[in-house]
Design a protein around this motif. Structure first.
Motif, mmCIF file in Angstrom:
data_model
loop_
_atom_site.group_PDB
_atom_site.id
_atom_site.type_symbol
_atom_site.label_atom_id
_atom_site.label_comp_id
_atom_site.label_asym_id
_atom_site.label_seq_id
_atom_site.Cartn_x
_atom_site.Cartn_y
_atom_site.Cartn_z
ATOM 1 N N LEU A 129 54.986 6.313 -99.663
ATOM 2 C CA LEU A 129 53.144 6.831 -99.413
ATOM 3 C C LEU A 129 52.550 6.014 -99.077
ATOM 4 O O LEU A 129 52.380 5.163 -99.819
ATOM 5 N N LYS A 130 52.420 5.996 -98.050
ATOM 6 C CA LYS A 130 51.640 5.013 -96.852
ATOM 7 C C LYS A 130 49.700 5.264 -97.336
ATOM 8 O O LYS A 130 49.412 5.758 -96.713
ATOM 9 N N GLY A 131 50.232 4.527 -98.727
ATOM 10 C CA GLY A 131 48.080 4.541 -98.971
ATOM 11 C C GLY A 131 47.944 5.067 -100.086
ATOM 12 O O GLY A 131 48.366 6.483 -100.576
ATOM 13 N N SER A 132 46.679 5.548 -100.519
ATOM 14 C CA SER A 132 46.375 5.415 -102.150
ATOM 15 C C SER A 132 45.515 8.018 -101.264
ATOM 16 O O SER A 132 45.630 8.006 -101.926
ATOM 17 N N GLU A 133 45.094 7.255 -100.065
ATOM 18 C CA GLU A 133 44.276 8.533 -99.570
ATOM 19 C C GLU A 133 45.681 9.670 -99.684
ATOM 20 O O GLU A 133 45.253 10.883 -99.630
ATOM 21 N N VAL A 134 47.202 8.972 -98.588
ATOM 22 C CA VAL A 134 48.139 10.145 -99.103
ATOM 23 C C VAL A 134 48.019 11.361 -100.230
ATOM 24 O O VAL A 134 48.476 11.902 -100.159
ATOM 25 N N ILE A 135 47.896 10.246 -101.315
ATOM 26 C CA ILE A 135 48.243 10.681 -102.268
ATOM 27 C C ILE A 135 47.145 11.644 -102.709
ATOM 28 O O ILE A 135 47.582 12.982 -103.293
ATOM 29 N N HIS A 136 45.972 11.902 -102.374
ATOM 30 C CA HIS A 136 45.096 12.408 -102.759
ATOM 31 C C HIS A 136 45.023 14.043 -102.564
ATOM 32 O O HIS A 136 44.554 14.955 -102.656
ATOM 33 N N ASP A 137 45.925 13.293 -100.435
ATOM 34 C CA ASP A 137 45.172 15.140 -99.835
ATOM 35 C C ASP A 137 46.598 15.769 -100.234
ATOM 36 O O ASP A 137 46.855 17.226 -99.937
ATOM 37 N N PHE A 138 48.161 14.648 -100.563
ATOM 38 C CA PHE A 138 49.396 15.319 -100.520
ATOM 39 C C PHE A 138 49.356 16.490 -101.868
ATOM 40 O O PHE A 138 49.957 17.017 -102.279
ATOM 41 N N SER A 139 48.299 15.756 -102.834
ATOM 42 C CA SER A 139 48.020 16.695 -103.944
ATOM 43 C C SER A 139 48.207 17.874 -104.176
ATOM 44 O O SER A 139 48.157 18.276 -104.907
ATOM 45 N N ARG A 140 47.575 18.557 -103.147
ATOM 46 C CA ARG A 140 46.074 19.198 -102.715
ATOM 47 C C ARG A 140 46.897 20.696 -101.818
ATOM 48 O O ARG A 140 46.866 21.379 -101.245
ATOM 49 N N THR A 141 48.040 19.907 -101.552
ATOM 50 C CA THR A 141 48.729 20.614 -99.807
ATOM 51 C C THR A 141 49.045 21.855 -100.973
ATOM 52 O O THR A 141 50.441 22.269 -102.107
#
Length: 616
Positions: free
Chosen positions: A293-305
């Motif tokens: 996971l390339k960064g914390s921002e990715v986690i936020h966006d990916f969780s809302r997919t």
């Protein structure tokens, strides 16, 4: 002096704790209050020293940190001669910082484990033909290396000779051994469990797959999400606000002890640490399970997919197609197949490899004036003949007549799930090949898991014909499937989905997927795909293991929930403590600091739960 004191902070914490214990033992056994107070004064001075230094350093850069609040509280406690409170507060603050750092180090264990797996030496073939042990930094591309049983593979390379089984857990997260033989690819950091092999170095140092994994995880763990940036901004104003509130309370009540207690209780430590520890633990878990996971921002966006778009070849399918059926429209089949092989050997497309494998050994002819038709195929001159190799659209573009027999064959081939490779020579169709790929094992089950995790729409976009796409779609139970799509068509479709308000993740593995990977809210690359796709993406599934995708989705959703839980814990504790100060008499400065440090540990331990996350 400042550096020396800060470097001995743990020792100071221990001394402070021992002094406090001695003070209370003397008070309870001897009843000597004067000695009790003097020991607590010494403990307070010891304890506040590193805190005051950190407060001073923060103020120098115009930051009102937690250390400033605690330092002011300790000074206030001295002014009212409450040495018991000052000593206990400094000790609890230092001890909490020690526990915080220790537990945070555990959340970063994934990157530590990765770096420890990095190979340090290699057996390199020297000019005299002998193998000598050298530092891994001394290995260059093209060097021949020997790997023995139990040793780590030092670089990314190709097996020249020998056989063996390699544990690739450091790359894929899967501890199942993989058989290797001549021409097999091997990766740095993996372990040869049995056998002996010689390899040629293809990539060395930071360019290896393992080196890139470490770099990506380090960058990801050091990155900040929007939630963290918000909390940083919040703390910037919150901490001074606590100072103002404390001062106002003192002005109104003239109760300095109450004002000092508010300073201690208002420390936003748990709020500041809660989100980062969740992110670090989530990224660490992913790294251990073959998900980058390339960064914390990715986690936020990916969780809302809510919409996931897939390329077909190499993503939902194995990406290793074979020719299932061939139809000839000429008596000179061998000659045409020679032309076809000559053109296809210049291409690295999976269909070209399948065609070459089917044709076998042929005498190749020189190929000239090659023109690659995007989304169509290739047109070139071979032995003075104009040869077109590609799909039906290319044939129509070349004005090649497709009679009723050919059209019927096209329908039948596509109905059977084949991708078409048509070959025309000098304007006339000569050969039609049907190439079929196999769906990845377990993909259907993984797609069902994605639906259960809240991904509502599963869409496939492919450059393949619609008939093949429909067959794969029906078998996998996809929401939508669109064929005959060029790279720009895929990117345009993703743009349309985003304009409709959907949070879109795109999964692909090729260079032609790069525009879609970049345009989607989350780009997910299969790890054995191209470097361009991996660099463009936000998430990498190592070793192209599709089964890691549900784990990635579930992990990011759990991480996002964990962040929210930590924020609620942090704010809730502060509100309860402040309410206790104003509306009850059970909260004092020592109890406030104890609960404050406990809340920090609570959010850290809550975040650490993510290290053990696994999809059910």
């Amino acid at each position: 002096m400042q550096r020396y004191i800060l470097s001995r902070k743990n020792h100071i914490t221990l001394i402070s704790g021992i002094l406090i214990a001695i003070a209370f033992i003397i008070k309870w056994t001897m009843g000597n209050i004067m000695i009790f107070n003097w020991i607590l004064i010494i403990a307070s001075i010891f304890g506040v020293a590193p805190i005051a230094i950190q407060a001073y350093q923060a103020l120098r850069v115009k930051v009102v940190s937690i250390d400033v609040l605690v330092t002011m509280a300790v000074i206030g406690a001295f002014l009212i001669q409450n040495y018991e409170e000052s000593a206990i507060v400094t000790f609890l603050f230092l001890f909490g910082a020690y526990l915080e750092q220790r537990t945070l180090n555990q959340t970063r264990s994934a990157i530590k484990e990765l770096t420890e797996m990095a190979p340090e030496s290699a057996l390199k073939q020297m000019k005299n033909g002998e193998f000598e042990e050298v530092e891994v930094d001394e290995v260059d591309e093209g060097d021949i290396l020997l790997v023995k049983t139990g040793a780590k593979v030092p670089v990314d390379g190709t097996v020249l000779s020998g056989e063996g089984h390699i544990n690739e857990a450091s790359i894929t997260g899967e501890a199942v051994s993989v058989g290797k033989e001549r021409d097999s690819k091997v990766f740095a950091g993996t372990i040869l469990e049995n056998g002996t092999i010689q390899i040629v170095a293809d990539r060395v140092g930071e360019d290896t797959t393992f080196g890139k994994i470490i770099e990506l995880v380090e960058e990801a763990q050091d990155s900040k999400s929007e939630a963290e940036r918000f909390i940083d901004r919040f703390s910037k104003y919150y901490t001074p606000a606590v100072l103002v509130l404390s001062f106002v309370v003192w002005l109104i009540s003239q109760n300095i002890e109450l004002a000092i207690t508010i300073l201690v209780l208002g420390c936003p430590g748990a709020l500041v640490i809660g989100v980062p520890v969740s992110n670090v633990a989530g990224i660490g878990n992913g790294a251990r399970h073959g998900v980058l996971l390339k960064g914390s921002e990715v986690i936020h966006d990916f969780s809302r997919t809510d919409t996931m778009v897939f390329d077909k070849t190499g993503t939902l399918t194995v990406g290793n197609p074979s020719v299932s059926e061939t139809k000839y429209y000429t008596d000179k089949a061998d000659e045409v197949l020679g032309y076809l092989a000559s053109i296809e050997r210049e291409s690295d497309h999976p269909l070209a490899k399948a065609v070459l494998q089917e044709i076998g050994e042929k005498t190749f002819s020189p190929v000239e004036n090659t023109e690659v038709v995007k989304g169509g195929g290739i047109v070139a001159s071979v032995n003075g003949h104009r040869v077109a190799v590609g799909n039906v659209a290319l044939m129509e573009k070349e004005n090649i007549e497709l009679n009723e027999e050919v059209k019927a064959d096209v329908v039948r081939f596509e109905r059977d799930g084949n991708s078409l490779v048509l070959t025309a020579v000098d304007g006339k169709l000569k050969v039609m090949m049907g190439v079929r790929d196999q769906i990845r094992t377990g993909v259907k089950k993984d797609l069902q898991k994605l639906k259960s995790l809240g991904v509502k729409n599963l869409v496939m976009l492919s450059g393949d014909n619609q008939g093949t796409v429909d067959i794969v779609s029906r078998e996998l139970g996809l929401t939508e499937a669109h064929g005959n799509m060029l790279p720009e068509d895929k990117a345009e479709y993703i743009k349309k989905l985003k304009e409709e308000g959907q949070v879109v993740a795109f999964v692909g593995d090729g260079v032609n997927d790069s525009p879609s990977l970049a345009l989607a809210d989350i780009g997910i690359a299969m790890g054995s795909g191209t470097d361009v796709a991996i660099e463009t993406s936000d998430v990498v599934l190592m070793n192209s293991d599709f089964s890691r995708l549900p784990h990635a989705v579930g992990l990011t959703k759990s991480t996002a929930r964990n962040m929210l839980q930590n924020i609620i814990i942090a704010i809730g504790v502060v509100l309860v403590l402040l309410a206790g100060v104003f509306f009850s008499d059970w909260v004092n400065m020592s109890i406030g600091m104890l609960v404050h440090e406990a809340s920090i540990l609570a959010v850290i331990l809550n975040g650490m739960r993510l290290l053990g996350y696994s999809i059910r």
